[in-house]
Design a protein around this motif. Structure first.
Motif, PDB file in Angstrom:
ATOM      1  N   PRO A  75       1.260  13.123  -1.600  1.00  0.00           N
ATOM      2  CA  PRO A  75       0.851  11.797  -2.068  1.00  0.00           C
ATOM      3  C   PRO A  75      -0.609  11.694  -2.504  1.00  0.00           C
ATOM      4  N   ASN A  76      -1.514  12.411  -1.819  1.00  0.00           N
ATOM      5  CA  ASN A  76      -2.928  12.251  -2.189  1.00  0.00           C
ATOM      6  C   ASN A  76      -3.273  12.964  -3.493  1.00  0.00           C
ATOM      7  N   ASN A 132       0.824  -1.218   0.000  1.00  0.00           N
ATOM      8  CA  ASN A 132       0.000   0.000   0.000  1.00  0.00           C
ATOM      9  C   ASN A 132       0.857   1.266   0.000  1.00  0.00           C
ATOM     10  N   TYR A 133       2.093   1.145  -0.450  1.00  0.00           N
ATOM     11  CA  TYR A 133       3.029   2.270  -0.672  1.00  0.00           C
ATOM     12  C   TYR A 133       3.578   2.897   0.597  1.00  0.00           C
ATOM     13  N   ALA A 134       2.710   3.103   1.626  1.00  0.00           N
ATOM     14  CA  ALA A 134       3.165   3.675   2.901  1.00  0.00           C
ATOM     15  C   ALA A 134       3.977   4.944   2.711  1.00  0.00           C
ATOM     16  N   LEU A 135       3.449   5.875   1.917  1.00  0.00           N
ATOM     17  CA  LEU A 135       4.099   7.182   1.799  1.00  0.00           C
ATOM     18  C   LEU A 135       3.675   8.033   2.986  1.00  0.00           C
ATOM     19  N   TYR A 136       4.529   8.985   3.355  1.00  0.00           N
ATOM     20  CA  TYR A 136       4.172   9.882   4.454  1.00  0.00           C
ATOM     21  C   TYR A 136       3.218  10.934   3.908  1.00  0.00           C
ATOM     22  N   PRO A 137       1.960  10.929   4.366  1.00  0.00           N
ATOM     23  CA  PRO A 137       0.944  11.769   3.718  1.00  0.00           C
ATOM     24  C   PRO A 137       1.183  13.262   3.907  1.00  0.00           C
ATOM     25  N   HIS A 138       1.943  13.654   4.934  1.00  0.00           N
ATOM     26  CA  HIS A 138       2.105  15.082   5.205  1.00  0.00           C
ATOM     27  C   HIS A 138       3.315  15.668   4.492  1.00  0.00           C
ATOM     28  N   PHE A 176      13.389  11.534   2.846  1.00  0.00           N
ATOM     29  CA  PHE A 176      13.235  11.109   4.240  1.00  0.00           C
ATOM     30  C   PHE A 176      14.334  10.146   4.724  1.00  0.00           C
ATOM     31  N   GLN A 197       2.164   6.988  -7.036  1.00  0.00           N
ATOM     32  CA  GLN A 197       2.511   6.765  -5.629  1.00  0.00           C
ATOM     33  C   GLN A 197       3.485   5.596  -5.509  1.00  0.00           C
ATOM     34  N   GLY A 228      -2.356   6.041  -8.263  1.00  0.00           N
ATOM     35  CA  GLY A 228      -1.768   4.862  -7.641  1.00  0.00           C
ATOM     36  C   GLY A 228      -0.402   4.511  -8.202  1.00  0.00           C
ATOM     37  N   ARG A 271      11.856   6.219  -3.039  1.00  0.00           N
ATOM     38  CA  ARG A 271      12.247   6.371  -1.637  1.00  0.00           C
ATOM     39  C   ARG A 271      13.087   5.173  -1.180  1.00  0.00           C
TER      40      ARG A 271
END
Lengths: 366, 291
Positions: free
Chosen positions: A142-143, A90-96, A105, A150, A147, A157
């Motif tokens: 990210p949002n 599910n990619y697990a990107l940092y949304p902020h 990062f 992302q 898909g 990363r």
């Protein structure tokens, strides 16, 4: 970087405390991943693929066994010092964080002499972003990405600190069919360009076969077979591997060997030398059938399905395990659909015998 | 031709209906707004009436013809309101900062760490929420007095540096953050603490800002505990100050001066709310994970 898994075992305490005991997720796993290769870790859901991946990256500690990167034993090291990159389903990107901050990062966490200046970090992030072709999206969150985009950010990363090992946990499962094909070729290209040893977890055998240098088939935490994809497909060591690889799935029959001849039902379908008289499972690849009026195997013909380049014959046989037999034949082959029956002769190289109880392969010569 | 007229008529009718509807809505909203704003108007109005004018009004008037700022200077001179203001500021800042540290770490532990007895401890914490504040105020008083912390900032601050409710709120928020982010951050080389600071806190920002605002308001308005634990005016908060001003009139309560103090005290809170209102509304968009 060569990766060696040495008698790796991982047991989890049973969730149901009344039953107690352990669930063995990975059982005595030993194999070596050659440097710079792309390995596909393949198996049905819950077979311990992801646990194996977590063990390699250090998110889980093995109950027994060792993990070596090159000659270094990393078994006891936490993930942050192992130098691995991990891409999640599910990619697990940092949304902020923006795309650029996401990619930077891991670099921001480097300490000591590895510490980079802001500009170096930006350069490296851009380099990684170019590799996955998202360098025009650096300022987005990210949002605001699709898909596929992302997923590319997640890959960038994982790559940015040039990990010794790149681990991909079902990276394509959340993409639509077309994007999946495209991304999988992309992954292959990136792996070729960087030469990073890569482990790719998937339950999709087609995906694994198409991009891996080697595939590892697992079942219930136990390693079943390792080899280059074609080899594993052509020479499965047991019934599970044979059934797991290939679409449409392999056709399995109950059969028996008597006097050097293989019987399915009442028909003697193939001569098999060097096999004692016994009950067996007969597994025949869909492409192992030849429509032949004088063929030795008789089946009830149900229908023919045309798929363009080739077509499939759907048939029935009392000894078959499952619903219907599926044989793939070329579109030019004539099939007389007016008759109730059809006859096949079998390609010996596409026909496999397995022991009834152990389900291990029984080799025969023609 | 008649067709054209029909359409004109329908359009006119629709316009008229919309106009009526909007008028009704706006009238109601206006009444509602007046009801909400009236206490504020009354507060400001009372604060600019002179003490004598206020006292002579048998029925309070809804306006004044001779506004004065004298009450404001009186509020600051009759009692050391400036000093109380500073005390309240120190009290509020220290309490809020300490509480944020405590609840963030506690919420992180409950949400992310595995330790023996975690569920039992958390259940005990939750059960504390069912005990009303008034019930523990006496025991708190005894404890703080025994520690010799009466009339100190420590005594004022200590009882409110934690809040089970906010821990619970934040823990739920932390738990909503996908596990994969933690794993990803681990692989990316962060420690637990760094993960908390660099990933969890920014993602939970809306909740954290909300908690801060609620806590600041709570501290700013706190009355019972400060009143109980301090009898030295060096440690009085504004709430005590207001009481002091009220009692300061000539035989009658000095409401105008008290109202002036109330205005002064409310302004920082209103400003704070106006600044952070957008922050709360904006929130941090959730995304970046799928599945």
């Amino acid at each position: 970087m060569k990766v060696v898994l040495d008698h790796l075992t991982k047991k989890f305490p049973n969730r149901n405390k009344k039953v107690g005991g352990f669930v063995v997720a990975v059982n005595d796993f030993t194999f070596e991943i050659p440097d710079g290769k792309l390995i596909g870790l393949l198996g049905p859901s819950g077979c311990g693929k992801s646990t194996t991946l977590n063990l390699i990256c250090g998110l889980e500690k093995p109950t027994e066994g060792r993990i070596l990167f090159g000659d270094d034993d990393v078994t006891g090291l936490p993930p942050e010092v192992r130098g691995v990159g991990l891409v999640f389903q599910n990619y697990a990107l940092y949304p902020h964080l923006t795309v650029e901050e996401n990619i930077m990062f891991p670099l921001g966490n480097l300490r000591g002499e590895e510490k980079l200046t802001k500009q170096q970090m930006k350069d490296k992030a851009l380099e990684a972003a170019k590799l996955v072709q998202i360098d025009s999206l650096m300022e987005r969150k990210p949002n605001e990405l699709s898909g596929g985009q992302q997923q590319r950010v997640a890959i960038a990363r994982a790559l940015v600190k040039m990990p010794k090992v790149l681990l991909l946990d079902e990276p394509l499962s959340n993409l639509d069919a077309r994007l999946r094909l495209q991304t999988r070729e992309e992954l292959r290209r990136i792996q070729n360009e960087t030469g990073i040893t890569t482990v790719f977890v998937t339950h999709d055998q087609e995906e694994a076969m198409s991009i891996s240098d080697m595939i590892v088939v697992m079942k219930d935490g136990v390693l079943q077979q390792i080899g280059i994809p074609q080899e594993v497909y052509d020479e499965p060591v047991n019934l599970f591997v044979a059934k797991f690889l290939g679409t449409p799935a392999i056709n399995v029959f109950e059969g028996r060997v008597k006097g050097g001849s293989l019987y399915i039902g009442e028909d003697s379908v193939l001569d098999v030398k060097g096999v004692d008289d016994r009950d067996v499972y007969v597994a025949i690849r869909p492409e192992g059938f030849i429509v032949d009026d004088s063929g030795r195997m008789k089946c009830t013909l149900l229908r023919r399905e045309v798929m363009g380049r080739d077509s499939s014959v759907v048939a029935k046989n009392d000894a078959f395990i499952g619903e219907t037999i599926r044989a793939i034949i070329s579109s030019e082959t004539k099939v007389d659909t007016s008759k109730p029956d059809i006859r096949f002769s079998l390609k010996p190289a596409k026909t496999y015998l397995f022991d009834r109880s152990t389900e291990e392969r029984i080799r025969f010569s023609v | 031709m008649s067709n054209q007229n029909d359409y004109d008529r329908i359009e006119r009718n629709a316009k008229r209906r919309k106009l009526i509807k909007n008028t009704v809505i706006y009238i109601f909203l206006a009444i509602w707004g007046l009801m909400v704003l009236f206490p504020f108007y009354w507060m400001i109005l009372s604060s600019i009436k002179s003490y004598s004018a206020y006292s002579s009004e048998y029925i309070p008037k809804f306006f004044t013809l001779s506004p004065t700022l004298q009450n404001y200077s009186e509020a600051f001179t009759a009692v050391p309101l400036g000093k109380y203001f500073l005390n309240t500021l120190i009290f509020t800042l220290c309490t809020t900062v300490l509480m944020m540290v405590v609840i963030i770490l506690a919420a992180f532990a409950f949400a992310r760490l595995e330790f023996r007895g975690k569920n039992i401890v958390f259940a005990l914490f939750l059960s504390l929420m069912m005990i009303p504040n008034e019930l523990v105020i006496i025991t708190n008083f005894v404890t703080i007095t025994d520690l010799g912390l009466r009339n100190t900032f420590a005594g004022l601050i200590l009882p409110s540096v934690t809040s089970v409710f906010y821990i619970y709120l934040l823990k739920e928020n932390f738990e909503a953050i996908p596990e994969e982010l933690y794993k990803a951050a681990k692989v990316d080389g962060t420690s637990d603490f760094k993960y908390l600071v660099r990933v969890m806190l920014p993602i939970s920002q809306p909740t954290i800002v909300t908690i801060i605002i609620l806590k600041v308001i709570e501290c700013w308005n706190s009355y019972v505990w400060p009143r109980l634990i301090t009898d030295n005016s060096n440690y009085f908060l504004v709430s005590n100050g207001i009481q002091e001003i009220r009692e300061n009139g000539f035989g009658r309560e000095n409401i105008p001066a008290m109202m002036a103090a109330v205005v002064v005290i409310s302004v920082p809170l209103i400003v704070l709310f106006l600044i952070f209102r957008k922050k709360i509304m904006a929130g941090v968009s959730r995304g970046g994970t799928k599945g």
